[in-house]
Design a protein around this motif. Structure first.
Motif, PDB file in Angstrom:
ATOM      1  N   CYS A 111      23.264  79.274  67.726  1.00  0.00           N
ATOM      2  CA  CYS A 111      23.675  77.800  67.406  1.00  0.00           C
ATOM      3  C   CYS A 111      23.478  77.591  65.990  1.00  0.00           C
ATOM      4  O   CYS A 111      22.937  78.520  65.497  1.00  0.00           O
ATOM      5  N   ASN A 112      24.117  76.586  65.437  1.00  0.00           N
ATOM      6  CA  ASN A 112      24.036  76.500  64.075  1.00  0.00           C
ATOM      7  C   ASN A 112      22.840  76.221  63.503  1.00  0.00           C
ATOM      8  O   ASN A 112      22.339  76.729  62.483  1.00  0.00           O
ATOM      9  N   ASN A 113      21.621  75.608  64.202  1.00  0.00           N
ATOM     10  CA  ASN A 113      20.435  75.450  63.586  1.00  0.00           C
ATOM     11  C   ASN A 113      19.657  76.667  63.550  1.00  0.00           C
ATOM     12  O   ASN A 113      19.061  77.008  62.470  1.00  0.00           O
ATOM     13  N   CYS A 114      19.560  77.714  64.465  1.00  0.00           N
ATOM     14  CA  CYS A 114      18.884  79.060  64.414  1.00  0.00           C
ATOM     15  C   CYS A 114      19.673  79.909  63.381  1.00  0.00           C
ATOM     16  O   CYS A 114      19.249  80.731  62.777  1.00  0.00           O
ATOM     17  N   GLU A 115      21.045  79.716  63.281  1.00  0.00           N
ATOM     18  CA  GLU A 115      21.742  80.545  62.187  1.00  0.00           C
ATOM     19  C   GLU A 115      21.269  80.433  60.737  1.00  0.00           C
ATOM     20  O   GLU A 115      21.086  81.178  60.078  1.00  0.00           O
ATOM     21  N   ARG A 116      21.192  78.888  60.443  1.00  0.00           N
ATOM     22  CA  ARG A 116      20.910  78.492  59.184  1.00  0.00           C
ATOM     23  C   ARG A 116      19.391  78.831  58.841  1.00  0.00           C
ATOM     24  O   ARG A 116      18.959  79.435  57.743  1.00  0.00           O
ATOM     25  N   ALA A 117      18.342  78.978  60.126  1.00  0.00           N
ATOM     26  CA  ALA A 117      17.192  79.031  59.850  1.00  0.00           C
ATOM     27  C   ALA A 117      16.768  80.644  60.030  1.00  0.00           C
ATOM     28  O   ALA A 117      15.641  80.956  59.627  1.00  0.00           O
ATOM     29  N   GLY A 118      17.832  81.341  60.154  1.00  0.00           N
ATOM     30  CA  GLY A 118      17.527  82.895  60.612  1.00  0.00           C
ATOM     31  C   GLY A 118      16.523  83.241  61.598  1.00  0.00           C
ATOM     32  O   GLY A 118      15.876  84.319  61.623  1.00  0.00           O
ATOM     33  N   ALA A 119      16.546  82.126  62.444  1.00  0.00           N
ATOM     34  CA  ALA A 119      15.582  82.236  63.946  1.00  0.00           C
ATOM     35  C   ALA A 119      16.254  82.917  64.964  1.00  0.00           C
ATOM     36  O   ALA A 119      17.640  82.570  65.051  1.00  0.00           O
ATOM     37  N   PRO A 120      15.552  83.650  65.641  1.00  0.00           N
ATOM     38  CA  PRO A 120      16.248  84.158  66.922  1.00  0.00           C
ATOM     39  C   PRO A 120      16.589  83.094  67.806  1.00  0.00           C
ATOM     40  O   PRO A 120      15.913  82.122  68.223  1.00  0.00           O
ATOM     41  N   CYS A 121      17.787  83.349  68.373  1.00  0.00           N
ATOM     42  CA  CYS A 121      18.360  82.315  69.120  1.00  0.00           C
ATOM     43  C   CYS A 121      18.536  82.832  70.714  1.00  0.00           C
ATOM     44  O   CYS A 121      19.097  83.688  70.892  1.00  0.00           O
ATOM     45  N   SER A 122      18.103  81.946  71.634  1.00  0.00           N
ATOM     46  CA  SER A 122      18.106  82.396  73.014  1.00  0.00           C
ATOM     47  C   SER A 122      18.436  81.321  73.976  1.00  0.00           C
ATOM     48  O   SER A 122      17.931  80.196  73.691  1.00  0.00           O
ATOM     49  N   TYR A 123      18.892  81.495  75.192  1.00  0.00           N
ATOM     50  CA  TYR A 123      19.014  80.604  76.137  1.00  0.00           C
ATOM     51  C   TYR A 123      18.991  80.988  77.600  1.00  0.00           C
ATOM     52  O   TYR A 123      18.458  82.090  77.774  1.00  0.00           O
ATOM     53  N   ASP A 124      18.447  80.104  78.469  1.00  0.00           N
ATOM     54  CA  ASP A 124      18.179  80.502  79.867  1.00  0.00           C
ATOM     55  C   ASP A 124      19.467  81.019  80.555  1.00  0.00           C
ATOM     56  O   ASP A 124      20.631  80.121  80.354  1.00  0.00           O
ATOM     57  N   MET A 128      17.245  88.684  64.700  1.00  0.00           N
ATOM     58  CA  MET A 128      17.848  88.580  66.054  1.00  0.00           C
ATOM     59  C   MET A 128      17.320  89.658  66.771  1.00  0.00           C
ATOM     60  O   MET A 128      17.559  90.796  66.552  1.00  0.00           O
ATOM     61  N   ASP A 129      16.504  89.274  67.947  1.00  0.00           N
ATOM     62  CA  ASP A 129      15.859  90.058  68.782  1.00  0.00           C
ATOM     63  C   ASP A 129      17.085  90.604  69.611  1.00  0.00           C
ATOM     64  O   ASP A 129      18.039  90.505  69.679  1.00  0.00           O
ATOM     65  N   SER A 130      16.433  91.788  70.503  1.00  0.00           N
ATOM     66  CA  SER A 130      17.239  92.500  71.172  1.00  0.00           C
ATOM     67  C   SER A 130      17.884  91.810  72.484  1.00  0.00           C
ATOM     68  O   SER A 130      18.877  91.983  72.770  1.00  0.00           O
ATOM     69  N   ASN A 131      17.109  90.843  72.914  1.00  0.00           N
ATOM     70  CA  ASN A 131      17.811  89.760  73.833  1.00  0.00           C
ATOM     71  C   ASN A 131      18.750  89.171  73.523  1.00  0.00           C
ATOM     72  O   ASN A 131      19.725  89.062  74.106  1.00  0.00           O
ATOM     73  N   ALA A 132      18.919  88.651  72.196  1.00  0.00           N
ATOM     74  CA  ALA A 132      19.911  87.838  71.504  1.00  0.00           C
ATOM     75  C   ALA A 132      21.041  88.713  71.448  1.00  0.00           C
ATOM     76  O   ALA A 132      22.215  88.369  71.831  1.00  0.00           O
ATOM     77  N   VAL A 133      20.938  90.024  70.778  1.00  0.00           N
ATOM     78  CA  VAL A 133      21.863  90.876  70.636  1.00  0.00           C
ATOM     79  C   VAL A 133      22.602  91.152  71.950  1.00  0.00           C
ATOM     80  O   VAL A 133      23.836  91.290  72.151  1.00  0.00           O
ATOM     81  N   GLU A 134      21.891  91.507  73.095  1.00  0.00           N
ATOM     82  CA  GLU A 134      22.308  91.718  74.206  1.00  0.00           C
ATOM     83  C   GLU A 134      23.140  90.807  74.969  1.00  0.00           C
ATOM     84  O   GLU A 134      24.291  90.924  75.380  1.00  0.00           O
TER      85      GLU A 134
END
Length: 666
Positions: free
Chosen positions: A38-51, A1-7
């Motif tokens: 989101c559930n998809n990003c969590e299963r894929a281990g991908a960084p999740c970000s929103y507008d 998870m990148d710094s933007n998602a953590v913030e």
């Protein structure tokens, strides 16, 4: 998870949702749970970000909840600190806003509330433990009457010196417990109703038309709980056999027939029906009661059944069965509440015509309740706060569209309409109820007197401005409204002033001058009623003035002549004596006055006592009163009262005799 998602995750410690999918799900065009991650990003281990502009919270941030709790505590502290200053009273600003709200409402109900609010500081709250009213009691029976009811105002009569105590021992009120002959309520027990002549032989269409016409022209103007065009349409339908609830309508028609008989004379009844009026009325009432027994009044939910019951109660009252009418009124009130008549129909999105008819029925119930208070001394059956019904509209029946799908009613008129007369009755009934329910506590007699005097004065101004000012007195249908209103004001005068003499509790207000004024006005009232009967007899409207009979006026004349026997040798005393003599001579021949024997008993005993005084050597010196028992004295006294005394009247001279005419308040 990148710094933007953590913030982003750290900035929302509570569960967060978003309006739009996350960046990856939107790009892949798959369903997103819109959480972080989101559930998809969590299963894929991908960084999740929103507008950032599209996120929304399921509940407000924690600091908003703390702010709300803090504001609540501050409000509680503030209200607690001001409690002593307010001392259970409204602030000046609140009183001002209340006055402004009441001023903007032009109704009679608002006028009463405004004056009560104005005089509240002087009118104390009645002590629920204080003695209110009077109770007539013998073993197994009792009857309660209001404090202001005329029968409870004459306890001082037995203390008059020199009078035979056996004659005047009438005031233990036990006479009120005497049972009347059962002439009503039979419809609850149909087996007790004799079979009517008009059930054995159905009434002809010619006679039916005659009685319905008499009802519509001469009785309905003082009722208005039916819609005339609808009534005539349904009469046509029932004769053709196509009315859906024809049986219920025919039951109502029987009561209408009996009401239509009231304005008819004996000669007309004999000519048209071949029997005397009393026999015709008895037969029609029996038929009406048997018809009512088929309506299941005690559990019905039909509006027509309630209308029929109200017509029947009115019939009882107008034929002198006041006690029975009062007993049935309780059933009608519960019936009305059961079908929701006491609630304004606009709240339930009913058609304008249905709203109007429900308002008329409820206000007629209030009117009958007021009649029972005035004539029987009963307490009101209806709490003011139990209803939110507004007054019916001042519009002609023909202006209403009786279709249940009609979306709009007629525009209220400012001119004379079918409803003008009953609207004046409804508003005067509210004033009368307020006075009759007023306190007579010794500590606030003067304050109560001033409140009631101002109430009647302002009520007069309102009724004159809204209903009476533009009436054409050349038309009997309009002039009669003014005449009946004038008599009503005079009855209010008696209701306010006569109690001042009960045990002398009026103090300085109960002066000999006021007692003399009441005597003069009682004579003028009775004479005016007689003159108006004669005037309206050709129009078949004299019957309504017979119903304007006022117990207080007769009691005042009798007690004054008894107390001050010297009055009997004056012109005023002779007028009073002749008026009373005529009343007792013809009472039994008038249906409205023939009943209620228990209420007549004290008046009859006073009359017999007065006659005994006349025959005991206190010879009456006849004064030349220009008129006889059947005529109208033309030498009526001119009652020129002080303009500051309560809403005064005078009795001017005229070719037609005395009349009650009102001074201007200016």
């Amino acid at each position: 998870m990148d710094s933007n998602a953590v913030e982003l995750q750290n900035s929302y410690e509570i569960s967060t949702t978003f309006e739009l999918p996350c960046t990856i799900c939107r790009r892949r065009k798959v369903r997103c749970s819109k959480t972080l991650p989101c559930n998809n990003c969590e299963r894929a281990g991908a960084p999740c970000s929103y507008d950032d502009a599209k996120r929304t919270s399921r509940r407000p941030p924690r600091h908003a909840e703390l702010s709300t709790r803090l504001a609540r505590v501050e409000s509680l502290v503030r209200s607690t600190s001001q409690h002593t200053k307010q001392s259970n009273s409204t602030t000046a600003s609140e009183r001002g806003s209340m006055d402004a709200a009441l001023e903007s409402d032009p109704t009679m109900e608002s006028l009463v509330k405004r004056l009560e609010h104005k005089h509240r500081s002087q009118l104390t709250t009645p002590d629920p433990n204080s003695k209110r009213g009077k109770l007539a009691y013998v073993e197994g029976s009792s009857r309660s009457i209001q404090t202001r009811f005329w029968a409870g105002l004459y306890e001082e009569v037995p203390s008059i010196r020199g009078l035979n105590p056996a004659v005047y021992k009438i005031l233990n009120l036990k006479y009120l417990l005497e049972e009347e002959q059962p002439s009503a309520l039979n419809f609850l027990f149909p087996e007790t109703i004799p079979t009517s002549l008009y059930e054995q032989t159905p009434i002809s269409q010619v006679h039916s038309d005659l009685l319905v016409r008499s009802f519509i022209q001469n009785v309905d103007p003082f009722l208005r709980i039916l819609h005339k065009p609808r009534l005539l349409l349904e009469l046509n339908y029932v004769r053709r056999g196509i009315l859906r609830d024809g049986d219920d309508f025919e039951c109502q028609l029987h009561v209408i027939y009996a009401l239509g008989t009231i304005p008819m004379t004996d000669d007309e009844c004999i000519f048209q029906f071949g029997v005397e009026k009393s026999i015709l009325m008895s037969n029609l009432k029996a038929a009406a009661e048997r018809a009512l027994s088929r309506l299941n009044i005690t559990s019905s939910h039909k509006i027509r059944s309630l209308q029929t019951l109200l017509l029947y109660i009115t019939l009882l009252f107008w034929t002198g069965n006041i006690t029975q009418a009062s007993g049935l009124l309780g059933l009608a009130v519960r019936f009305a509440q059961r079908v929701g008549i006491h609630k304004d129909g606009e709240r339930f999105k009913l058609s304008p015509w249905r709203v109007e008819m429900r308002r008329r029925m409820w206000h007629h119930i209030l009117l009958i309740d007021t009649w029972c208070m005035e004539h029987e001394g009963a307490e009101s059956m209806i709490l003011a706060e139990s209803s939110d019904n507004t007054l019916p509209q001042n519009s002609n029946d023909a202006s209403w569209d009786a279709c249940e799908f009609a979306l709009e009613g007629p525009t209220p008129s400012t001119q004379f309409t079918d409803m003008t007369g009953v609207l004046v009755q409804f508003e005067l009934a509210l004033v009368s109820r307020t006075i009759l329910e007023g306190s007579l506590a010794s500590g606030e007699i003067e304050a109560s007197f001033q409140f009631q005097k101002e109430l009647v004065s302002q009520a007069r101004e309102r009724l004159d401005a809204v209903y009476l000012r533009d009436l054409d007195v050349r038309q009997p249908s309009q002039k009669i409204i003014k005449d009946l209103t004038t008599l009503a004001y005079e009855r209010l005068f008696f209701a306010i002033h006569q109690p001042l003499f009960k045990h002398g509790q009026g103090g300085e207000l109960g002066t000999p001058e006021l007692r003399s004024e009441l005597f003069d006005r009682a004579i003028a009232y009775c004479e005016t009623v007689q003159r108006l009967q004669d005037e309206y007899a050709p129009h078949h409207l004299d019957w309504i003035f017979v119903r304007a009979f006022f117990w207080d006026s007769v009691a005042i004349m009798l007690t004054t002549l008894t107390r001050e026997h010297a009055h009997g040798s004056t012109a005023q005393g002779q007028r009073a004596y002749r008026r009373i003599e005529r009343l007792f001579q013809y009472r039994q021949s008038i249906d409205y006055l023939a009943g209620n024997g228990n209420l007549w008993k004290p008046l009859l005993q006073l009359w017999e006592g007065l006659q005994a005084l006349e025959n005991d050597g206190s010879e009456r010196h006849d004064v030349d009163v220009l008129g006889d028992l059947n005529g109208w004295p033309v030498d009526s006294v001119n009652l020129d009262f002080d303009i500051d005394s309560a809403f005064p009247f005078d009795v001017p001279m005229g070719s037609g005799g005395a009349d009650l005419a009102m001074h201007s308040l200016e």
